[in-house]
Write a protein that holds these residues in place. Structure first.
Motif, PDB file in Angstrom:
ATOM      1  N   SER A  91       0.828  -1.198   0.000  1.00  0.00           N
ATOM      2  CA  SER A  91       0.000   0.000   0.000  1.00  0.00           C
ATOM      3  C   SER A  91       0.865   1.251   0.000  1.00  0.00           C
ATOM      4  O   SER A  91       1.992   1.247   0.485  1.00  0.00           O
ATOM      5  N   CYS A  92       0.288   2.312  -0.533  1.00  0.00           N
ATOM      6  CA  CYS A  92       0.947   3.626  -0.567  1.00  0.00           C
ATOM      7  C   CYS A  92      -0.057   4.653  -0.057  1.00  0.00           C
ATOM      8  O   CYS A  92      -1.209   4.688  -0.523  1.00  0.00           O
ATOM      9  N   THR A  93       0.370   5.463   0.896  1.00  0.00           N
ATOM     10  CA  THR A  93      -0.490   6.511   1.433  1.00  0.00           C
ATOM     11  C   THR A  93      -0.080   7.850   0.853  1.00  0.00           C
ATOM     12  O   THR A  93       1.091   8.260   0.951  1.00  0.00           O
ATOM     13  N   LEU A  94      -1.037   8.543   0.230  1.00  0.00           N
ATOM     14  CA  LEU A  94      -0.797   9.837  -0.391  1.00  0.00           C
ATOM     15  C   LEU A  94      -1.540  10.910   0.392  1.00  0.00           C
ATOM     16  O   LEU A  94      -2.726  10.736   0.727  1.00  0.00           O
ATOM     17  N   VAL A  95      -0.872  12.017   0.707  1.00  0.00           N
ATOM     18  CA  VAL A  95      -1.458  13.079   1.518  1.00  0.00           C
ATOM     19  C   VAL A  95      -1.269  14.421   0.825  1.00  0.00           C
ATOM     20  O   VAL A  95      -0.150  14.772   0.416  1.00  0.00           O
ATOM     21  N   GLY A 124      -6.429  17.012   5.342  1.00  0.00           N
ATOM     22  CA  GLY A 124      -7.639  16.215   5.446  1.00  0.00           C
ATOM     23  C   GLY A 124      -7.895  15.373   4.215  1.00  0.00           C
ATOM     24  O   GLY A 124      -8.692  14.434   4.242  1.00  0.00           O
ATOM     25  N   LYS A 125      -7.229  15.731   3.125  1.00  0.00           N
ATOM     26  CA  LYS A 125      -7.415  14.980   1.886  1.00  0.00           C
ATOM     27  C   LYS A 125      -6.260  14.007   1.713  1.00  0.00           C
ATOM     28  O   LYS A 125      -5.108  14.422   1.519  1.00  0.00           O
ATOM     29  N   MET A 126      -6.593  12.752   1.796  1.00  0.00           N
ATOM     30  CA  MET A 126      -5.573  11.719   1.639  1.00  0.00           C
ATOM     31  C   MET A 126      -6.214  10.478   1.030  1.00  0.00           C
ATOM     32  O   MET A 126      -7.449  10.350   0.993  1.00  0.00           O
ATOM     33  N   MET A 127      -5.389   9.582   0.523  1.00  0.00           N
ATOM     34  CA  MET A 127      -5.891   8.328  -0.018  1.00  0.00           C
ATOM     35  C   MET A 127      -4.848   7.250   0.180  1.00  0.00           C
ATOM     36  O   MET A 127      -3.645   7.526   0.263  1.00  0.00           O
ATOM     37  N   PRO A 141       5.835  24.370  -2.231  1.00  0.00           N
ATOM     38  CA  PRO A 141       6.785  23.385  -1.722  1.00  0.00           C
ATOM     39  C   PRO A 141       6.068  22.247  -0.992  1.00  0.00           C
ATOM     40  O   PRO A 141       5.107  22.473  -0.252  1.00  0.00           O
ATOM     41  N   GLU A 142       6.539  21.035  -1.241  1.00  0.00           N
ATOM     42  CA  GLU A 142       6.086  19.839  -0.518  1.00  0.00           C
ATOM     43  C   GLU A 142       4.562  19.759  -0.439  1.00  0.00           C
ATOM     44  O   GLU A 142       3.966  19.583   0.622  1.00  0.00           O
ATOM     45  N   PHE A 143       3.925  19.870  -1.610  1.00  0.00           N
ATOM     46  CA  PHE A 143       2.462  19.888  -1.633  1.00  0.00           C
ATOM     47  C   PHE A 143       1.862  18.486  -1.483  1.00  0.00           C
ATOM     48  O   PHE A 143       0.699  18.331  -1.102  1.00  0.00           O
ATOM     49  N   LEU A 144       2.659  17.455  -1.797  1.00  0.00           N
ATOM     50  CA  LEU A 144       2.140  16.089  -1.724  1.00  0.00           C
ATOM     51  C   LEU A 144       3.216  15.176  -1.154  1.00  0.00           C
ATOM     52  O   LEU A 144       4.405  15.318  -1.481  1.00  0.00           O
ATOM     53  N   SER A 145       2.800  14.251  -0.319  1.00  0.00           N
ATOM     54  CA  SER A 145       3.709  13.189   0.115  1.00  0.00           C
ATOM     55  C   SER A 145       3.100  11.852  -0.274  1.00  0.00           C
ATOM     56  O   SER A 145       1.873  11.685  -0.260  1.00  0.00           O
TER      57      SER A 145
END
Length: 847
Positions: A770-774, A780-783, A823-827
Motif C-alpha cells: 500500500s501507498c499513502t498519499l497526503v 484532510g485529503k488523503m488516499m 513546496p512539498e504539496f504532496l507526500s
C-alpha cells in the motif's frame, strides 16, 4: 643517504638548471613590452576601479544578476568547506586544479564586489593550502596551468589585503611548482604543440608571471616572452575560417584560456601583441555559435560531449567584434539555468568571465544571428546549417571531414548530425571518459592505423554516421575535404571528398558525400561511389536515439517523444536495409576481425544504428540517396495534458547523496513542452493556453525516509528504465516508510493559469502493498492505494507505441494557480508491511 637529502639535492640541481635556462631565455632578447609600465594590482582581467562598471552592468542586465547571485551563493557555500588536498586521480591532479580555480576565482570575485572580509579570509586559507602542495603535478602539465592561474588570480585580485606571508608563499609556489618544471622538456612538451594544452598551460604560466612580475621580474619576463613565441602554434589551428580541429568541446576549453591570456595581456600592458589577429581566430566565434542545434546538443564530433555547456568566451568575442548576436544563444542558456549549474567539464570555474567580458553589453538589445550556414576548411573541415535561431526552432545539420590522425580524432570522416526542433534524429555517440579506458590499460593515444584506439566502439568508423567499405577501418593517412558548399534559397549544405579516407588499395575511383537541407523541409544525403577493378562491400550507417522500424525495403520509420521521421533509401544498385544494435558494445562482434568489443566500452543506452549494406560491382558508379522527412506526430494525449514519464533509458539524477532533484520544464512559443536540462523526465504534451507560452515551471522531488527522529533525507534511486526508487533501504525500490515529497514552482506563470496533478504511475505494487498519499496543503485529503485497487488504475496512451498505467489521484484536489510556489504539496510513502514499488510518472492537466 636519506630520501629527504636526495630530494633536496635534486631540487637544488633543478633550481640551478632553471636559473641557467632563464638567463639564456632572456639573453639578447628585445622585450615585447615595457615591463616597468605594467598596470598596478589588480591587473588581471578587471583592473582597479572597473568594479563600478561591472556592478552597473549587473543592474542593467537581469541575466547578469542571475550569474552574480549564483557566484556569491557558491562562494558562501565554500566558507564552510575544508581546503583542497593533494589527491591525484590516476595520473591527473586536474580535478583538484579545476576546483582550485573555481574556489579562488569565485571567492576573489565576491570579495572585490562586496568587500566582505569573509571571502578574503577563506580565499587566503585556500591559497596557502594549495601553495603547500608537494607539487602541482607537472607530469600532466594541464594541472599546473590551471592551478597557476587559480593562485595568480587570487594573488592579484586580493593583493592589497593579503598577508605578506601569504604573498611570499604564493610567489615561492609559482616559481617552484609552475615556472621551474616548465623548463623540463619531458613535462613541457606543450610548448611545441598546436593544441589546447599549449593554450591552457601558457595562459596559466603567463598569469603567474603577470601576478608576481615586480618581485620576480627576470623569471616572469622569461615566461611571458617564451609564451608569446610558443602560443603562435595553437593559433595556427584556427586558420583559415575559425573552425576548431578538436570540436566545440575543446574549442570551449582551449579558446577560453586563449581569451583569458589575451585579456590579461591587454589589462596588464594594453596589448596582446597581435596574437588575437591570427587568421581565423576571431572568426571562430561564428563557428562556436553554429556548433549547437535547437536540440541543445553540440555537433559533437571527436572527443566532444553532446550536451551544450556555458561559453563565457563568447561575451569577449561579442564585445571585440561588435557583434552582440553572437551571444544570443548564451542569453537563453543563462535564463534556462545552464550557466548556473555544475558541469562535468567544470567549465563553470571561469563563470565570472561572463560579467567581466560582458560588462559593456546591454543584453536586451541583442538580436538574432542572420547567417544560416557556416563553412570552415582547414585541419577539420566542417559545414553547419541552422535554418532558424529561435530557441528550439528550425533544422540543424552538421557534416565534417578531416583525418583520424589528428588530435582527439575519431574515424568519423563524412559523419553528420541532424536536428528538427528540439529533437536530434541523427546523432554521434561522442566521447567516452578517458579514465574509463586508461584504467583498463587501453592504448588510447596511439593513433596508428592498427592501434587499439580504433577497436573502441565509439571511435571507429563502423559506428559513426558515415560510409565504410569491405569492413575495414578508415585510412588514418587519408583526409576528407569539403569540395563544395551550397548556400541558396533552396539548398543549404556541403559536399565532401571521402576517397582518400576509404581507400587502402585503390579500391575506389571516386567517393563523395553531399548533405543538404532542401527547401527548409527535409534532409538529403547523396553518396556517389565508383569502384575500380574489384567489387566493394559498402556499409551506410546512422546512429539515432529514436525507435527504428523497417517499414518496407526502401523505408525506415523513426519515432521519439511523439514525433516521427521517415528515411527513404534509393540507389541504382541493390541494397538491404539493416538495423544494428548499439546499446551494449561488449556483446557485439567487431567486424574488423573475429573478436568482440572490449568490456571497457561504455554502454549507449537508448540508441540504435540503422542503414544498409550493398555490394557495388567492379568498375561501377553507384549513387545512393537517403532523405529524412518528418512524418505526422503520433502523440495521443489530449491538449493541455502533460505527462512526466520515466526516462527509458535512465538519464536522470540519482545517487546515495542526491536527496532531491529539480526539473525545469519549458513551454515553447507554440505550446510544445520540453526539458531544459538533461531529462530527469521525458515530457509529453502540448498546450494551447497562451499564458504558458515561453514560460518555465519547475517540478521537484525529494526522497525521504520516516524514522523515529522524523522524516529525513535519503538518496534518489532510478532503475535502468528510469523509474523512481529510494536508496538505503532493503531494496532500491520504495520500501516501507520510504517515499517522496513533491513540489511545484509556478512563479513564472500567469495567475490565470491553473495546473492540477491528476495521476501518478505506480509499478511493482501488488495486492499486499500500500501507498499513502497526503495533500500536505490540505491534510484532510488523503488516499491509500493498494495493488488490488484496480478501479483507480487507468491506462493512458501517450503515443501510438507507448502507454502507461496511472493511478487517478484527482480526489486529492491538488490544483495550483500560476504565480505561486508550492513546496512539498504532496507526500506519498510506502505504508505496507512488506514489499516495495516504484514510480513511473505523473500526469498534470493545464487549465
Amino acid at each position: 643517504m636519506k630520501v629527504k637529502d636526495i630530494l633536496k639535492i635534486l631540487f637544488v640541481s633543478l633550481a640551478l638548471i632553471y636559473c641557467v635556462q632563464v638567463k639564456a631565455q632572456n639573453a639578447g632578447i628585445i622585450p615585447s613590452y615595457n615591463y616597468s609600465q605594467i598596470t598596478e594590482h589588480p591587473r588581471l582581467l578587471l583592473v582597479k576601479g572597473e568594479e563600478n562598471a561591472l556592478k552597473a552592468s549587473i543592474q542593467r542586465n537581469p541575466e547578469f544578476k542571475i550569474v552574480d547571485t549564483y557566484i556569491r551563493q557558491v562562494a558562501d557555500q565554500l566558507l564552510s568547506e575544508k581546503p583542497l588536498v593533494f589527491k591525484k586521480d590516476g595520473k591527473r591532479l586536474l580535478a583538484v586544479s579545476r576546483k582550485a580555480l573555481t574556489r579562488l576565482y569565485y571567492l576573489s570575485y565576491s570579495y572585490r564586489i562586496s568587500k566582505d572580509i569573509k571571502y578574503l579570509n577563506r580565499a587566503e586559507t585556500e591559497l596557502n593550502a594549495i601553495c603547500d602542495f608537494e607539487s602541482w603535478n607537472p607530469s600532466h602539465f594541464l594541472d599546473v596551468g590551471e592551478m597557476c592561474m587559480a593562485v595568480s588570480l587570487a594573488y592579484d585580485w586580493l593583493y592589497s589585503d593579503l598577508k605578506e606571508s601569504t604573498k611570499k608563499n604564493v610567489r615561492k609556489a609559482i616559481l617552484e611548482k609552475a615556472f621551474a618544471p616548465s623548463y623540463v622538456k619531458e613535462d613541457a612538451w606543450f610548448l611545441e604543440r598546436n593544441n589546447n594544452w599549449n593554450s591552457v598551460c601558457n595562459a596559466g604560466l603567463v598569469y603567474g608571471a603577470l601576478a608576481i612580475l615586480e618581485d620576480e621580474k627576470e623569471q616572469s619576463v622569461a615566461i611571458i616572452e617564451r609564451a608569446l613565441k610558443s602560443n603562435v602554434l595553437p593559433l595556427q589551428a584556427y586558420a583559415p575560417d575559425g573552425n576548431y580541429p578538436e570540436g566545440p568541446g575543446y574549442w570551449n576549453y582551449g579558446t577560453s584560456f586563449q581569451v583569458m591570456l589575451f585579456a590579461a595581456l591587454e589589462s596588464a600592458f594594453g596589448s596582446d601583441k597581435g596574437l588575437s589577429k591570427a587568421p581565423g581566430f576571431m572568426a571562430s566565434a561564428h563557428y562556436m555559435a553554429f556548433s549547437s542545434g535547437p536540440s541543445g546538443n553540440y555537433f559533437n564530433y571527436y572527443d566532444c560531449g553532446r550536451e551544450i555547456t556555458s561559453c563565457s568566451s563568447m561575451f569577449w568575442f561579442a564585445n571585440k567584434l561588435n557583434d552582440p548576436s553572437l551571444i544570443f544563444p548564451e542569453i537563453a542558456l543563462i535564463n534556462n539555468g545552464v550557466y548556473t549549474r555544475a558541469d562535468q567539464s567544470d567549465i563553470e570555474r571561469i563563470l565570472p568571465n561572463v560579467l567581466i567580458f560582458g560588462r559593456d553589453l546591454t543584453l536586451s538589445k541583442v538580436k538574432l544571428p542572420s547567417k544560416q550556414i557556416f563553412t570552415g576548411h582547414g585541419i577539420t573541415p566542417v559545414a553547419i546549417v541552422r535554418t532558424n535561431w529561435e530557441s528550439g526552432a528550425g533544422k540543424f545539420l552538421g557534416i565534417k571531414g578531416g583525418s583520424a590522425a589528428d588530435g582527439h580524432a575519431h574515424m568519423d570522416q563524412g559523419t553528420f548530425v541532424y536536428d528538427v526542433g528540439r529533437l536530434r534524429w541523427a546523432m554521434d555517440f561522442g566521447m567516452q571518459s578517458y579514465i574509463t579506458m586508461e584504467s583498463k590499460g587501453v592504448d588510447l593515444w596511439n593513433m596508428a592505423q592498427n592501434s587499439q584506439r580504433w577497436d573502441i566502439f565509439r571511435y571507429n568508423n563502423l559506428n559513426h554516421n558515415t560510409l565504410s567499405i569491405n569492413n575495414q577501418r578508415h585510412n588514418v593517412s587519408g583526409r576528407a575535404e569539403i569540395i563544395e558548399a551550397f548556400e541558396n534559397k533552396n539548398e543549404l549544405g556541403a559536399k565532401l571528398d571521402l576517397k582518400s579516407v576509404l581507400n587502402f588499395n585503390d579500391e575506389l575511383k571516386t567517393a563523395t558525400r553531399k548533405a543538404s537541407i532542401i527547401d527548409d523541409s527535409y534532409l538529403k544525403i547523396e553518396d556517389f561511389v565508383e569502384t575500380n577493378a574489384k567489387p566493394v562491400d559498402l556499409r551506410w550507417n546512422m546512429v539515432t536515439p529514436a525507435l527504428a522500424q523497417i517499414v518496407d525495403k526502401n523505408t525506415i520509420k523513426l519515432s521519439q517523444q511523439g514525433k516521427t521521421m521517415f528515411l527513404k533509401f534509393n540507389a541504382d544498385v541493390p541494397f538491404k536495409l539493416v538495423i544494428r544494435p548499439s546499446e551494449n558494445p561488449s556483446q557485439y562482434k567487431c567486424e574488423f576481425g573475429d573478436y568482440k568489443y572490449g568490456d571497457y566500452n561504455q554502454q549507449n543506452k537508448g540508441t540504435v544504428m540503422l542503414g544498409f549494406d550493398s555490394k557495388i560491382p567492379a568498375n561501377k558508379a553507384a549513387r545512393f540517396t537517403v532523405t529524412l522527412v518528418e512524418g505526422k506526430p503520433d502523440m495521443l494525449l489530449k491538449k493541455n495534458t502533460i505527462i512526466l514519464d520515466a526516462p527509458d533509458p535512465n538519464t536522470a539524477s540519482y545517487g546515495s547523496n542526491v536527496f532531491y532533484d529539480v526539473s525545469p520544464i519549458g513551454v515553447s512559443s507554440t505550446g510544445e513542452l520540453y526539458p531544459i536540462e538533461t531529462p530527469d523526465w521525458n515530457i509529453y504534451g502540448h498546450v494551447d493556453v497562451k499564458n504558458l507560452f515561453d514560460k518555465v515551471f519547475k517540478f521537484r522531488i525529494d526522497a525521504k525516509r520516516i524514522t523515529a527522529a522524523g522524516i529525513v533525507n535519503t538518496g534518489i534511486d532510478r532503475s535502468l528504465n528510469g523509474q523512481l526508487g529510494v536508496r538505503g533501504g532493503e531494496s532500491t525500490g520504495i520500501d516501507k516508510n520510504e517515499g517522496y515529497l513533491l513540489s511545484l514552482d509556478l512563479r513564472d506563470l500567469a495567475t490565470s493559469v491553473t495546473i492540477e496533478l491528476t495521476k501518478i504511475g505506480f509499478t511493482y505494487l501488488d495486492a499486499s502493498e500500500s501507498c499513502t498519499l497526503v495533500n500536505r496543503q490540505n491534510p484532510g485529503k488523503m488516499m491509500v492505494f493498494t495493488g488490488n485497487d484496480s478501479k483507480k488504475i487507468e491506462e493512458v496512451k501517450i503515443t501510438s507505441v507507448h502507454k502507461r498505467q496511472f493511478v487517478d489521484v484527482s480526489s486529492l484536489g491538488i490544483s495550483f494557480k500560476g504565480g505561486s510556489d508550492n513546496p512539498e504539496f504532496l507526500s506519498f510513502f510506502n505504508t505496507g508491511d512488506k514489499g516495495n514499488f516504484r514510480v513511473s510518472g505523473f500526469e498534470f492537466i493545464v487549465k
